[in-house]
Design an enzyme around this catalytic site. Structure first.
Site, short mmCIF file in Angstrom:
data_model
loop_
_atom_site.label_atom_id
_atom_site.label_comp_id
_atom_site.label_asym_id
_atom_site.label_seq_id
_atom_site.Cartn_x
_atom_site.Cartn_y
_atom_site.Cartn_z
N ARG A 169 -10.00 124.92 48.80
CA ARG A 169 -10.97 126.03 48.63
C ARG A 169 -10.86 126.70 47.26
O ARG A 169 -11.24 127.86 47.09
CB ARG A 169 -10.84 127.08 49.73
CG ARG A 169 -11.17 126.54 51.09
CD ARG A 169 -11.71 127.62 52.00
NE ARG A 169 -12.06 127.06 53.28
CZ ARG A 169 -11.22 126.97 54.31
NH1 ARG A 169 -10.01 127.45 54.20
NH2 ARG A 169 -11.63 126.44 55.42
N LYS A 223 -19.98 126.29 34.64
CA LYS A 223 -20.83 125.38 35.43
C LYS A 223 -20.04 124.10 35.65
O LYS A 223 -19.57 123.48 34.69
CB LYS A 223 -22.13 125.05 34.70
CG LYS A 223 -23.17 126.13 34.81
CD LYS A 223 -24.50 125.64 34.26
CE LYS A 223 -25.56 126.72 34.33
NZ LYS A 223 -26.82 126.30 33.70
N GLU A 262 -26.45 120.28 20.59
CA GLU A 262 -26.17 121.52 21.33
C GLU A 262 -25.74 122.64 20.38
O GLU A 262 -25.89 123.80 20.70
CB GLU A 262 -25.10 121.28 22.41
CG GLU A 262 -25.49 120.28 23.50
CD GLU A 262 -26.36 120.88 24.62
OE1 GLU A 262 -26.80 122.04 24.52
OE2 GLU A 262 -26.60 120.15 25.61
N LYS A 298 -22.59 131.34 23.22
CA LYS A 298 -22.59 131.00 24.64
C LYS A 298 -21.85 132.06 25.45
O LYS A 298 -22.30 132.47 26.53
CB LYS A 298 -21.97 129.62 24.88
CG LYS A 298 -21.92 129.29 26.36
CD LYS A 298 -22.33 127.92 26.71
CE LYS A 298 -22.49 127.80 28.23
NZ LYS A 298 -22.54 126.45 28.69
N GLU A 331 -27.14 132.62 35.90
CA GLU A 331 -28.45 132.15 35.44
C GLU A 331 -29.62 132.73 36.24
O GLU A 331 -30.46 132.02 36.78
CB GLU A 331 -28.50 130.61 35.46
CG GLU A 331 -29.63 130.07 34.59
CD GLU A 331 -29.57 128.56 34.38
OE1 GLU A 331 -28.47 128.05 34.08
OE2 GLU A 331 -30.61 127.93 34.49
N ARG A 370 -29.45 133.31 30.73
CA ARG A 370 -28.73 132.04 30.61
C ARG A 370 -29.69 130.85 30.62
O ARG A 370 -29.38 129.79 30.08
CB ARG A 370 -27.68 131.91 31.73
CG ARG A 370 -26.81 130.69 31.55
CD ARG A 370 -25.54 130.73 32.38
NE ARG A 370 -24.75 129.54 32.14
CZ ARG A 370 -23.50 129.36 32.53
NH1 ARG A 370 -22.89 130.32 33.18
NH2 ARG A 370 -22.85 128.24 32.28
N ASN A 406 -31.12 126.31 28.35
CA ASN A 406 -31.75 125.06 28.77
C ASN A 406 -32.85 124.61 27.81
O ASN A 406 -33.64 123.73 28.15
CB ASN A 406 -32.35 125.22 30.18
CG ASN A 406 -31.27 125.48 31.21
OD1 ASN A 406 -30.20 124.89 31.15
ND2 ASN A 406 -31.53 126.39 32.14
N HIS A 411 -33.89 121.07 27.75
CA HIS A 411 -33.21 120.37 28.85
C HIS A 411 -34.16 119.90 29.95
O HIS A 411 -33.85 118.93 30.65
CB HIS A 411 -32.12 121.26 29.46
CG HIS A 411 -30.87 121.31 28.61
ND1 HIS A 411 -30.88 121.72 27.29
CD2 HIS A 411 -29.58 120.98 28.89
CE1 HIS A 411 -29.64 121.65 26.81
NE2 HIS A 411 -28.84 121.21 27.76
N HIS A 451 -33.59 116.22 30.52
CA HIS A 451 -33.03 115.69 31.78
C HIS A 451 -33.93 114.62 32.36
O HIS A 451 -33.45 113.65 32.96
CB HIS A 451 -32.83 116.82 32.80
CG HIS A 451 -31.58 117.62 32.56
ND1 HIS A 451 -31.30 118.79 33.23
CD2 HIS A 451 -30.54 117.44 31.73
CE1 HIS A 451 -30.15 119.28 32.82
NE2 HIS A 451 -29.66 118.47 31.90
N HIS A 460 -26.51 112.55 26.50
CA HIS A 460 -27.11 113.84 26.85
C HIS A 460 -27.65 114.56 25.60
O HIS A 460 -28.80 115.01 25.57
CB HIS A 460 -26.08 114.71 27.57
CG HIS A 460 -26.57 116.09 27.89
ND1 HIS A 460 -27.61 116.33 28.76
CD2 HIS A 460 -26.18 117.31 27.42
CE1 HIS A 460 -27.83 117.64 28.82
NE2 HIS A 460 -26.98 118.25 28.02
N1 GLY Z 1 -25.41 124.24 29.57
C1 GLY Z 1 -26.15 125.33 30.02
C2 GLY Z 1 -25.34 126.41 30.65
O1 GLY Z 1 -24.13 126.35 30.65
O2 GLY Z 1 -25.90 127.33 31.20
#
Ligand code: GLY
Length: 378
Positions: free
Chosen positions: A126, A148, A190, A232, A242, A246, A250, A253, A257, A271
């Site tokens: 957990r 993330k 990035e 960031k 997000e 946040r 993207n 993205h 994606h 990527h």
């Molecule tokens: N890579 C996008 C984020 O971490 O929100």
């Protein structure tokens, strides 16, 4: 052993705050640097075969020189490792080695290893602590920061995961010296993203210094990683889960994606390469809709061209699809499964110009399909 030199940034998340150290010789001094964050002197390193070949012994020695025990698991390199089956392998490894709740997992690799090991840390027993030691430019400036974690499924990227913040991030710039040039370039996408989101001065700095970053200049790389991580960290501190700002991370993205899904995550499209093409698409559609001046989109394209980033969807067709044209209906289908869909509407990151990205959930999907039709025939 050379002494470490680094800059320290903080991700401010109350009692889950943590530092990002950016500098040189951090892996060789990892034992000393991570020790204050360990609940017991027992760690589990998850890495991939490329990183293990070059750097695993250095990390293991650094830990043992401080009396920290480590067991390591080396996984195959590549996006396909971010899967249910490899997650099971990681969990089995941890349980077979009798992990307990006070142990710490060390994610030692690029974005794939960081996401996978971080997710294993979020769910095993957990939840146990984990540390990020990102080894690629992309993971140093993006995926290792912000918590993330997750894996891909056959239905799309990052659709299973969790928010789980690391205890500390060690971004060792020296590791970039052994990174293949293609990976460094993909990571640069990035980096430049932060300039394009909200920092035109950083974009201007990259126009001057971007070639130094991708040609291995340690000072330029350090400055690029520090600026990116700071950007960031600020966004994550504002909006960890997000629900707003946040989402700006993207940029490129949603399109990117969808391109990656078509390329099947088999290494034919990295990527960062997908995000490069996706960011240019975001600028192009913003121009078509009248939000962004075409000169700005052209300036961005020229910079990407000078650096050597892929520019058009034809890169995907030739690299990943054996020259076959991308199908718009398939791209639209991938986009409709994106996590950014809310009440059936997709949130796009659009832009009003360099450093002026914004979130827009009112973009008409027929317009997007028409735009894609033009993009795939370029
Ligand atoms: N890579 C996008 C984020 O971490 O929100």
């Amino acid at each position: 052993m050379n002494k470490e030199t680094f800059e320290r940034l903080t991700v401010d998340l109350g009692d889950r705050s943590y530092d990002i150290l950016v500098g040189e010789n951090l892996v060789a001094n990892a034992g000393k640097l991570v020790q204050p964050f360990l609940k017991q002197k027992r760690t589990f390193i998850i890495t991939d075969e490329n990183v293990a070949k070059h750097h695993l012994a250095t990390l293991e020695n650094a830990l043992s020189s401080e009396g920290i025990a480590s067991k390591s698991l080396t996984l195959p390199y590549g996006e396909q490792t971010k899967s249910f089956s490899q997650l099971e392998k990681v969990i089995d490894f941890l349980l077979e080695n009798k992990i307990d709740r006070k142990a710490t997992i060390i994610a030692f690799g690029g974005g794939v290893i960081g996401d996978l090991a971080g997710f294993a840390a979020a769910v095993v027993m957990r939840g146990v602590d984990f540390i990020q030691i990102p080894t690629t430019l992309l993971s140093q400036v993006d995926s290792s920061v912000g918590g993330k974690t997750g894996i891909n499924t056959s239905r799309g990227k990052n659709l299973v995961g969790s928010f789980h913040q690391p205890r500390i991030v060690l971004a060792d710039i020296g590791l970039l010296q052994t990174l293949p040039h293609r990976e460094l370039l993909a990571g640069y996408a990035e980096v430049v993203k932060y300039g394009l989101i909200n920092d035109p001065a950083f974009f201007a700095w990259l126009e001057e210094n971007g070639e130094r970053v991708i040609n291995g200049d340690l000072r330029a790389q350090t400055q690029a990683v520090v600026t990116s991580c700071k950007a960031k960290a600020d966004i994550v501190a504002l909006d960890e889960r997000e629900s707003g700002a946040r989402g700006l991370l993207n940029l490129g993205h949603t399109f990117g994606h969808a391109l990656e899904a078509e390329a099947k995550y088999n290494g034919s499209l990295l990527h960062g390469e997908a995000i490069s093409i996706g960011m240019l698409m975001a600028h192009d559609i913003s121009v078509e809709l009248g939000f962004c001046a075409s000169e700005d989109a052209q300036t961005v394209r020229s910079h990407f061209h000078k650096i050597g980033l892929p520019l058009e969807t034809s890169f995907v067709s030739s690299n990943a699809l054996g020259g076959k044209r991308l199908e718009v209906s398939r791209l639209m289908d991938h986009m409709s499964r994106d996590k950014k869909v809310n009440d059936g509407r997709l949130t796009f990151v659009m832009t009003k110009g360099i450093g002026q990205a914004y979130l827009d959930n009112a973009v008409d999907m027929t317009t997007v399909a028409e735009f894609l039709e033009r993009a795939v025939t370029k």
